[in-house]
Design a protein around this motif. Structure first.
Motif, mmCIF file in Angstrom:
data_model
loop_
_atom_site.group_PDB
_atom_site.id
_atom_site.type_symbol
_atom_site.label_atom_id
_atom_site.label_comp_id
_atom_site.label_asym_id
_atom_site.label_seq_id
_atom_site.Cartn_x
_atom_site.Cartn_y
_atom_site.Cartn_z
ATOM 1 N N TYR A 18 -20.949 -75.529 -19.006
ATOM 2 C CA TYR A 18 -22.026 -74.850 -18.276
ATOM 3 C C TYR A 18 -23.244 -74.576 -19.153
ATOM 4 C CZ TYR A 18 -21.517 -70.186 -20.379
ATOM 5 O OH TYR A 18 -21.517 -69.118 -21.251
ATOM 6 N N ALA A 27 -34.926 -75.022 -25.306
ATOM 7 C CA ALA A 27 -34.839 -75.968 -24.196
ATOM 8 C C ALA A 27 -35.467 -77.303 -24.555
ATOM 9 C CB ALA A 27 -35.515 -75.383 -22.958
ATOM 10 N N GLY A 87 -30.478 -86.675 -15.033
ATOM 11 C CA GLY A 87 -30.961 -85.512 -15.745
ATOM 12 C C GLY A 87 -29.953 -84.850 -16.659
ATOM 13 N N GLN A 88 -28.700 -85.288 -16.583
ATOM 14 C CA GLN A 88 -27.673 -84.709 -17.454
ATOM 15 C C GLN A 88 -26.715 -85.793 -17.964
ATOM 16 O OE1 GLN A 88 -25.496 -81.679 -15.358
ATOM 17 N NE2 GLN A 88 -24.856 -83.016 -13.703
ATOM 18 N N TYR A 101 -24.826 -76.489 -21.175
ATOM 19 C CA TYR A 101 -25.775 -77.578 -21.402
ATOM 20 C C TYR A 101 -27.066 -77.400 -20.611
ATOM 21 C CZ TYR A 101 -27.935 -82.145 -21.721
ATOM 22 O OH TYR A 101 -28.840 -83.157 -21.937
ATOM 23 N N ASN A 102 -26.958 -77.254 -19.313
ATOM 24 C CA ASN A 102 -28.178 -77.139 -18.512
ATOM 25 C C ASN A 102 -28.869 -75.794 -18.692
ATOM 26 O OD1 ASN A 102 -28.687 -79.637 -16.902
ATOM 27 N ND2 ASN A 102 -26.542 -79.330 -16.374
ATOM 28 N N PHE A 158 -24.398 -84.904 -20.913
ATOM 29 C CA PHE A 158 -23.307 -84.030 -20.484
ATOM 30 C C PHE A 158 -22.199 -84.850 -19.833
ATOM 31 C CE2 PHE A 158 -22.292 -80.286 -17.354
ATOM 32 C CZ PHE A 158 -21.082 -80.071 -17.990
ATOM 33 N N ASN A 193 -30.867 -75.854 -21.878
ATOM 34 C CA ASN A 193 -32.028 -76.728 -21.742
ATOM 35 C C ASN A 193 -33.000 -76.249 -20.670
ATOM 36 O OD1 ASN A 193 -31.994 -78.966 -23.643
ATOM 37 N ND2 ASN A 193 -30.038 -79.527 -22.724
ATOM 38 N N ASP A 194 -32.789 -75.020 -20.196
ATOM 39 C CA ASP A 194 -33.650 -74.430 -19.180
ATOM 40 C C ASP A 194 -34.640 -73.480 -19.874
ATOM 41 O OD1 ASP A 194 -34.867 -73.039 -17.135
ATOM 42 O OD2 ASP A 194 -33.010 -72.482 -16.116
ATOM 43 N N LYS A 247 -24.482 -79.023 -11.776
ATOM 44 C CA LYS A 247 -25.266 -78.769 -12.988
ATOM 45 C C LYS A 247 -24.555 -77.865 -13.990
ATOM 46 C CE LYS A 247 -28.683 -81.337 -11.772
ATOM 47 N NZ LYS A 247 -28.857 -82.643 -12.445
ATOM 48 N N LEU A 248 -23.749 -76.939 -13.511
ATOM 49 C CA LEU A 248 -23.057 -76.018 -14.411
ATOM 50 C C LEU A 248 -21.569 -76.335 -14.535
ATOM 51 C CD1 LEU A 248 -24.736 -72.606 -13.457
ATOM 52 C CD2 LEU A 248 -25.375 -74.234 -15.236
ATOM 53 N N SER A 288 -29.075 -70.291 -27.880
ATOM 54 C CA SER A 288 -30.295 -70.480 -27.091
ATOM 55 C C SER A 288 -31.502 -69.777 -27.691
ATOM 56 C CB SER A 288 -30.074 -70.004 -25.651
ATOM 57 O OG SER A 288 -29.096 -70.794 -25.001
#
Length: 413
Positions: free
Chosen positions: A265, A279, A353-354, A267-268, A357, A271-272, A335-336, A253
């Motif tokens: 977990y 991100a 949005g994913q 992925y989001n 994933f 991208n945050d 999301k996770l 990251s």
């Protein structure tokens, strides 16, 4: 650590529940993991929703690192400590042998059995019985930095392990990043999961048809040779030998790696913008396969929720498990950690949005390889962890390290 050895040194007593709850009320003590999959906020918010819907039931939530989870569950049996516990897919054989978890087979109806992903049931099943409900469906995925691949002249992520190393070398040679690959290869279960992922794609197996160690030959040997080769070639961050999953997420990251193998977990979170410097530039695909052998690689890293046999609030505990594992709750917090329910993968609210994933998961969940199902898994894993570490540090060849581990594990059986 073997259960009978842990219990031998345990201090027996009664677990005291604090608080001034009314005598008619019930307080559940629940044990969770404080890394990967659902976040602490997710778990506490789910629990708050459960308590609001069940005003007579309170829940004390405890979160510990994965490495402490197994022994916490075992030790709690001496003190009636927990009513609900999160456990790994590798532990049901051991827990069933020592009767640490309730057999809940009769609590699960046919409708539920059919609605949950078939592969998810392996998380809680042993010898034809269910010891809980699947809650976390997970495996290792390959994450990649889109911009770094583009700068190196690649228009697609690697589809094979060989291609992964080829792309990593090109990225390094162009000076885009010093160490394109980062892994969780510390002497822990994290390294076993990465090793299993690669082993599965290379056609290896842990045990042969007679249940004897076979990881020291074929795809199992090739997997460790591959791992060591990426270190020797300078494309793997050498600190990977000390990293766990959160270290991998931090390095990737921060833009210090082009590729990372990690649980879903990431992925989001990667991208945050609040969590990551890359991100919007993070891709995810199934872990690579091997030409002529497999199209993808995956390890079964799923986890379930069960009721310890010494719980004195089993009905309320089951109600809490049913709530946490329900399709409605899992869809809300997808999301996770993706849901264990098959219908969720066509639900727009889950997918939106994913999409990358979810698409990767559809492929990976279908090919998840198990780690050995054996009551002595904890001891066997410790032996193999040491063997992997010795090979990666160069104190033993991959062949010698795995041969020695295979002999030791055979003696444990």
């Amino acid at each position: 650590m073997k259960i009978k050895n842990i219990l031998k040194g345990a201090v027996f007593g009664v677990f005291a529940v604090s608080g001034a709850a009314h005598a008619a009320d019930v307080t559940l003590n629940a044990l969770f993991m404080a890394q990967a999959a659902y976040s602490e906020d997710d778990i506490r918010n789910m629990t708050a929703d459960f308590k609001a819907a069940n005003p007579g039931v309170d829940v004390n939530v405890e979160l510990v690192p994965y490495e402490a989870l197994h022994d916490k569950i075992v030790l709690s049996q001496s003190a009636n400590g927990y009513d609900v516990v999160l456990y790994d897919v590798i532990w049901p054989a051991e827990f069933a042998q020592y009767k640490l978890l309730d057999d809940v087979t009769d609590r699960i109806d046919d409708k539920t059995r059919k609605a949950v992903l078939s592969g998810a049931w392996t998380t809680v099943e042993y010898d034809g019985k269910y010891y809980g409900m699947p809650w976390i469906a997970d495996t290792k995925f390959l994450f990649y930095n889109k911009d770094m691949l583009k700068k190196a002249g690649f228009d697609h992520p690697p589809a094979t392990w060989e291609e992964l190393e080829t792309q990593a070398k090109a990225i390094k040679d162009k000076g885009i990043v010093d160490y394109p690959l980062v892994w969780s290869w510390s002497q822990s279960e994290a390294a076993i999961c990465d090793y299993t992922t690669i082993l599965s794609g290379m056609g290896g197996q842990f045990l042969d048809a007679d249940g004897k160690p076979a990881f020291n030959t074929g795809g199992g040997l090739k997997a460790l040779q591959y791992m060591v080769g990426t270190i020797n070639d300078g494309v793997t961050n050498p600190n990977s030998r000390e990293y766990a999953e959160e270290d991998v997420r931090r390095v990737f990251s921060s833009g210090q790696a082009a590729f990372a193998l990690n649980w879903g977990y990431m992925y989001n979170l990667a991208n945050d913008p609040a969590e990551s410097q890359v991100a919007g530039n993070v891709g995810i695909v199934p872990a690579p396969g091997e030409a002529g052998v497999s199209k993808a690689s995956a390890v079964n890293g799923s986890m379930g929720l069960g009721i310890p046999t010494k719980s004195t609030h089993k009905e309320e505990a089951w109600k809490y498990i049913q709530f946490l594992t329900s399709q409605k709750v899992q869809n809300k917090y997808a999301k996770l950690s993706l849901p264990v329910w098959e219908a969720s993968y066509s639900n727009p609210d889950v997918i939106k949005g994913q999409e990358p994933f979810v698409n990767a998961a559809k492929t990976s969940f279908a090919v998840m390889a198990p780690r050995p199902t054996m009551a002595s898994y904890q001891e066997a894993s410790a032996v193999l962890q040491e063997a992997l570490q010795n090979a990666m540090l160069g104190t033993a060849t991959p062949t010698d390290a795995l041969n020695n581990a295979a002999k030791t594990i055979a003696d444990l059986q």
